[in-house]
Write a protein that holds these residues in place. Structure first.
Motif, PDB file in Angstrom:
ATOM      1  N   SER A   1       0.642  -1.125  -0.200  1.00 41.58           N
ATOM      2  CA  SER A   1       0.266   0.176  -0.233  1.00 41.58           C
ATOM      3  C   SER A   1       0.990   0.919   0.034  1.00 41.58           C
ATOM      4  CB  SER A   1      -0.500  -0.186   1.809  1.00 41.58           C
ATOM      5  OG  SER A   1      -1.781  -1.110   0.729  1.00 41.58           O
ATOM      6  N   LYS A   2       0.922   2.484  -0.572  1.00 38.38           N
ATOM      7  CA  LYS A   2       0.824   3.334  -0.733  1.00 38.38           C
ATOM      8  C   LYS A   2       0.854   4.548  -0.208  1.00 38.38           C
ATOM      9  CE  LYS A   2       4.003   1.101  -3.666  1.00 38.38           C
ATOM     10  NZ  LYS A   2       4.145   2.487  -5.073  1.00 38.38           N
ATOM     11  N   GLN A   3       0.641   5.329   0.565  1.00 36.73           N
ATOM     12  CA  GLN A   3      -0.327   6.722   1.579  1.00 36.73           C
ATOM     13  C   GLN A   3       0.073   7.808   1.147  1.00 36.73           C
ATOM     14  OE1 GLN A   3      -0.395   8.038   6.078  1.00 36.73           O
ATOM     15  NE2 GLN A   3       1.412   5.617   5.760  1.00 36.73           N
ATOM     16  N   ILE A   4      -1.265   8.482   1.276  1.00 35.11           N
ATOM     17  CA  ILE A   4      -1.695  10.123   1.408  1.00 35.11           C
ATOM     18  C   ILE A   4      -2.243   9.961   2.260  1.00 35.11           C
ATOM     19  CG2 ILE A   4      -2.693  11.601  -0.385  1.00 35.11           C
ATOM     20  CD1 ILE A   4      -3.369   9.663  -2.416  1.00 35.11           C
ATOM     21  N   ILE A   5      -0.784  11.576   2.758  1.00 36.59           N
ATOM     22  CA  ILE A   5      -1.872  12.038   4.216  1.00 36.59           C
ATOM     23  C   ILE A   5      -2.220  13.166   4.229  1.00 36.59           C
ATOM     24  CG2 ILE A   5       0.279  10.897   5.568  1.00 36.59           C
ATOM     25  CD1 ILE A   5       1.584  13.357   5.680  1.00 36.59           C
ATOM     26  N   LEU A   6      -3.406  13.613   4.860  1.00 34.62           N
ATOM     27  CA  LEU A   6      -3.988  14.858   4.427  1.00 34.62           C
ATOM     28  C   LEU A   6      -4.125  15.967   5.773  1.00 34.62           C
ATOM     29  CD1 LEU A   6      -5.415  12.286   3.067  1.00 34.62           C
ATOM     30  CD2 LEU A   6      -6.851  14.146   1.994  1.00 34.62           C
ATOM     31  N   SER A   7      -4.185  16.980   6.051  1.00 34.47           N
ATOM     32  CA  SER A   7      -4.293  17.795   6.850  1.00 34.47           C
ATOM     33  C   SER A   7      -5.186  18.717   6.571  1.00 34.47           C
ATOM     34  CB  SER A   7      -3.042  19.057   7.378  1.00 34.47           C
ATOM     35  OG  SER A   7      -2.994  19.828   8.221  1.00 34.47           O
TER      36      SER A   7
ATOM     37  N   ARG B   1       5.103  23.668   4.976  1.00 32.61           N
ATOM     38  CA  ARG B   1       6.287  23.203   5.746  1.00 32.61           C
ATOM     39  C   ARG B   1       6.029  22.328   7.004  1.00 32.61           C
ATOM     40  NH1 ARG B   1       7.726  28.376   6.834  1.00 32.61           N
ATOM     41  NH2 ARG B   1       8.007  28.098   9.071  1.00 32.61           N
ATOM     42  N   ASP B   2       4.950  22.650   7.523  1.00 29.15           N
ATOM     43  CA  ASP B   2       5.002  21.256   8.970  1.00 29.15           C
ATOM     44  C   ASP B   2       4.850  19.631   8.015  1.00 29.15           C
ATOM     45  OD1 ASP B   2       5.271  22.860  10.275  1.00 29.15           O
ATOM     46  OD2 ASP B   2       3.510  24.090  11.013  1.00 29.15           O
ATOM     47  N   LEU B   3       4.011  20.319   6.744  1.00 26.51           N
ATOM     48  CA  LEU B   3       2.818  18.702   6.411  1.00 26.51           C
ATOM     49  C   LEU B   3       4.280  18.239   5.574  1.00 26.51           C
ATOM     50  CD1 LEU B   3       0.592  17.273   5.515  1.00 26.51           C
ATOM     51  CD2 LEU B   3       0.915  18.954   3.112  1.00 26.51           C
ATOM     52  N   ARG B   4       5.517  19.044   4.996  1.00 28.44           N
ATOM     53  CA  ARG B   4       6.219  18.163   4.069  1.00 28.44           C
ATOM     54  C   ARG B   4       6.701  17.433   5.371  1.00 28.44           C
ATOM     55  NH1 ARG B   4       9.962  21.314   0.019  1.00 28.44           N
ATOM     56  NH2 ARG B   4      11.809  20.017  -0.252  1.00 28.44           N
ATOM     57  N   GLY B   5       7.266  18.073   6.391  1.00 24.67           N
ATOM     58  CA  GLY B   5       7.867  17.144   7.676  1.00 24.67           C
ATOM     59  C   GLY B   5       6.835  15.896   8.076  1.00 24.67           C
ATOM     60  N   VAL B   6       6.504  16.302   8.341  1.00 23.13           N
ATOM     61  CA  VAL B   6       4.912  14.811   8.467  1.00 23.13           C
ATOM     62  C   VAL B   6       4.947  13.901   7.259  1.00 23.13           C
ATOM     63  CG1 VAL B   6       3.003  14.430   8.891  1.00 23.13           C
ATOM     64  CG2 VAL B   6       3.518  15.888   9.503  1.00 23.13           C
TER      65      VAL B   6
ATOM     66  N   GLU C   1       7.087   8.630   5.886  1.00 26.16           N
ATOM     67  CA  GLU C   1       7.365   7.707   4.456  1.00 26.16           C
ATOM     68  C   GLU C   1       6.095   8.261   3.747  1.00 26.16           C
ATOM     69  OE1 GLU C   1       9.911   4.667   5.587  1.00 26.16           O
ATOM     70  OE2 GLU C   1      11.341   5.705   6.050  1.00 26.16           O
ATOM     71  N   ALA C   2       5.163   8.299   3.389  1.00 31.49           N
ATOM     72  CA  ALA C   2       4.058   8.673   2.939  1.00 31.49           C
ATOM     73  C   ALA C   2       4.641   8.935   1.486  1.00 31.49           C
ATOM     74  CB  ALA C   2       3.119   9.866   3.571  1.00 31.49           C
TER      75      ALA C   2
ATOM     76  N   ALA D   1       8.191  20.915  -3.107  1.00 30.23           N
ATOM     77  CA  ALA D   1       8.571  19.237  -2.767  1.00 30.23           C
ATOM     78  C   ALA D   1       9.198  18.623  -4.070  1.00 30.23           C
ATOM     79  CB  ALA D   1       7.122  18.521  -1.899  1.00 30.23           C
ATOM     80  N   GLY D   2       8.596  19.023  -5.531  1.00 35.68           N
ATOM     81  CA  GLY D   2       8.552  17.943  -6.262  1.00 35.68           C
ATOM     82  C   GLY D   2       7.428  16.606  -6.275  1.00 35.68           C
ATOM     83  N   PHE D   3       8.044  15.786  -7.173  1.00 37.78           N
ATOM     84  CA  PHE D   3       6.991  15.255  -7.490  1.00 37.78           C
ATOM     85  C   PHE D   3       7.209  13.358  -6.807  1.00 37.78           C
ATOM     86  CE2 PHE D   3       6.951  18.100 -10.671  1.00 37.78           C
ATOM     87  CZ  PHE D   3       5.637  18.701 -10.968  1.00 37.78           C
ATOM     88  N   TYR D   4       5.845  12.713  -6.979  1.00 32.81           N
ATOM     89  CA  TYR D   4       6.102  11.340  -6.843  1.00 32.81           C
ATOM     90  C   TYR D   4       5.572  11.138  -7.694  1.00 32.81           C
ATOM     91  CZ  TYR D   4       4.084   6.051  -5.613  1.00 32.81           C
ATOM     92  OH  TYR D   4       4.091   5.169  -5.881  1.00 32.81           O
ATOM     93  N   THR D   5       6.524   9.398  -8.392  1.00 36.82           N
ATOM     94  CA  THR D   5       6.547   9.068  -9.838  1.00 36.82           C
ATOM     95  C   THR D   5       6.297   8.137  -9.655  1.00 36.82           C
ATOM     96  OG1 THR D   5       7.634  10.489 -10.366  1.00 36.82           O
ATOM     97  CG2 THR D   5       7.310   8.457 -11.763  1.00 36.82           C
TER      98      THR D   5
END
Length: 573
Positions: free
Chosen positions: A463-469, A481-486, A491-492, A514-518
């Motif tokens: 499973s891959k994960q998306i985290i949401l705030s 910045r905080d979301l990027r740290g989380v 490791e989402a 933050a770049g991209f997820y491929t």
């Protein structure tokens, strides 16, 4: 507003002309909707308000309700995380609703001032129970049960599901509202085989109180499998093919209405069937002869409907952790339980109402059995789960057959929800993108994560994960910045900020950096690792960008088969 006495008078008399005109701020956008009577309906809001303002008198064929009481760890948790933390929404609803407070006192006075048997019952409860939580529960349940009586048709029935903690009080309250003569059954559902309770007998059953209205209630006989001991005792014969059967009497001696007198194999007597039928049964090898040569008919076990359903149900298992139907909702009931109730006390096309619909088992069962339905729940978390369950079970087409009321339909409505209840706003916003709440309950304990969404984008099974705030107020650069740290800590793959306010340019720049997820399995795929979604954009149809080979939010409900996939709409006239 309407005076308390007047409101109850109207309630008891079934008059809704003035009540229906009152606005309910939870049911946003109601007046803008057209053809609402053609659709099944799912309401977010207090069921008392919804019943009073939006369910017509004598419009419902069957009511099933499973209200919570005083079991905080069991009844009021939508999701439990691996570390034991729990979702806040249902817990908050429980504490606000069932503890003695001004609302409970007001509800009690309204019911008592209306007079009649229910007022007598409530005064007696007050003398005995005082200002206890149980009294608060009964004070809040009484007006709801009065409303449920109002909306039932003359052929309607109501099933109240409870545990032994409150069943005896609820029985007396139901007697006062529906009438002692309309009590049909106290059904005992054996929900598990054994339970270890300290210094007492194991508690393994729930109670379901079954009442009808004054008219002739709808009734379709239901059947249960025979007990193994019954089968061994009565179906003790086997034919040449190994089919079990019991023998039935073919003699009409003493049978009211007489029979047919003739000779069969040297025996002359009055038989239950004519000679031609006896000859046919013989040709079909369905006659069994005793040692004395007396013919008896073979009644095969595999052709039997079973035993007419009794008031003890031990043949329907509670949901186990390994069962595909289980969705992770602790109070979830098996669909087989609701299907028996719905099939017994309604017909296809009838309207089923569940005013405490939770994860939507009654709704799913009603849809499966081609009934129309109305569901009500006080949490957006439950509404989101029900919508996902219906889609998983019946497919995308189900969306066109029902309407959700009480969810924000514009930015002003979203702002109002955020002001009224932060957690309900979060649950609603997360449901808009198919995500689930993180399950953290303590303020400041969410570790920067309000929701999660899992997906698969390759064949590895990982499973891959998306985290949401979710932010319902002011947003600033530090939130990204905080979301990027989380995102890095967990490791989402993707992080999403859902915001009611528009993001600033520094926030957009920080997100872009933050770049991209491929995805390794999707050619030329690039999905921003940090995404910002505004509520306004979501209301316009925008959603999260991620690989959509397979999305996992809640545990999926099993897919419906055959007639179950038919979609009925609701027409209450």
């Amino acid at each position: 507003g309407i005076a308390a006495r007047g409101a109850v008078d109207e309630l008891c008399a079934g008059q809704t002309r003035n009540v229906a005109r009152r606005s309910n701020r939870l049911l946003l956008g109601w007046a803008k909707l057209t053809h609402m009577s053609e659709l099944n309906r799912l309401f977010y809001g207090d069921n008392l308000t919804v019943l009073r303002e939006h369910v017509q008198t004598a419009s419902v064929d069957l009511v099933y309700l499973d209200p919570p009481f005083n079991s905080r760890a069991d009844y009021n948790v939508l999701f439990a995380e691996k570390d034991g933390t729990q979702s806040t929404s249902q817990i908050t609803a429980f504490e606000d609703t069932w503890e003695w407070n001004l609302d409970a006192e007001h509800a009690y006075r309204q019911v008592v001032e209306s007079g009649g048997p229910v007022a007598d019952a409530m005064r007696a409860f007050r003398t005995f129970l005082g200002h206890s939580d149980m009294m608060a529960y009964l004070a809040m349940m009484a007006p709801r049960l009065l409303e449920l009586k109002r909306v039932l048709k003359p052929t309607g029935s109501i099933y109240l599901h409870c545990d032994p903690t409150a069943s005896h009080y609820l029985k007396m309250l139901m007697d006062s509202i529906f009438g002692v003569t309309n009590f049909r059954n106290e059904i005992i559902w054996k929900r598990q085989s054994a339970h270890a309770d300290a210094k007492r007998y194991g508690s393994v059953h729930d109670t379901i109180l079954f009442y009808a209205t004054e008219g002739e209630p709808t009734w379709n006989s239901q059947y249960q499998p025979y007990d193994a001991t019954y089968v061994d005792q009565y179906y003790r014969y086997e034919d040449e093919g190994g089919r079990k059967f019991m023998s039935g009497d073919l003699s009409a001696a003493g049978l009211q209405g007489g029979g047919y007198k003739y000779e069969w194999r040297g025996i002359t007597r009055i038989w239950r069937v004519p000679l031609t039928t006896m000859e046919r049964l013989e040709a079909e090898r369905r006659i069994f002869y005793t040692r004395n040569g007396i013919p008896r008919i073979k009644r095969y076990l595999d052709e039997s409907k079973g035993m007419p359903a009794q008031d003890v149900w031990a043949d329907i298992e509670s949901l186990r952790s390994w069962m595909i139907e289980r969705l992770g909702y602790p109070t979830q009931k098996p669909e087989a339980l609701l299907e028996r109730i719905i099939q017994a006390s309604s017909n296809e096309g009838d309207v089923v109402l569940d005013p405490f619909c939770g994860c939507g088992t009654a709704i799913a069962a009603a849809q499966t059995l081609n009934r129309r339905w109305i569901g009500i729940d006080i949490t957006h978390l439950a509404i989101g789960l029900i919508k996902q369950r219906l889609q998983d079970k019946f497919g995308e087409a189900i969306k066109s057959t029902y309407q959700v009321f009480g969810e924000p339909t514009d930015l002003a409505g979203a702002r109002k929800l955020a002001e009224d209840d932060k957690f309900q706003f979060e649950a609603w916003a997360l449901s808009m993108v198919g995500a689930r709440p993180s399950g953290q309950v303590r303020r400041g304990a969410d570790k920067g994560i309000d929701g999660r969404l899992f997906f698969h984008d390759d064949s590895s099974g990982q499973s891959k994960q998306i985290i949401l705030s979710v932010k319902g107020g002011h947003v600033e650069h530090s939130h990204i910045r905080d979301l990027r740290g989380v995102l890095d800590r967990e490791e989402a793959q993707i992080g999403v900020l859902i915001t009611l306010e528009q993001p600033s340019k520094p926030m957009l720049r920080e997100a872009a950096s933050a770049g991209f997820y491929t995805s390794s399995s999707i050619a030329d795929s690039a999905f921003p690792r940090i995404q910002i979604l505004t509520i306004e954009e979501m209301l316009a149809g925008s959603s999260i960008a991620f690989p959509r080979m397979h999305q996992v939010t809640f545990k999926q409900a099993p897919r419906a088969k055959g007639k179950a996939a038919e979609n009925l709409t609701l027409d209450l006239g």
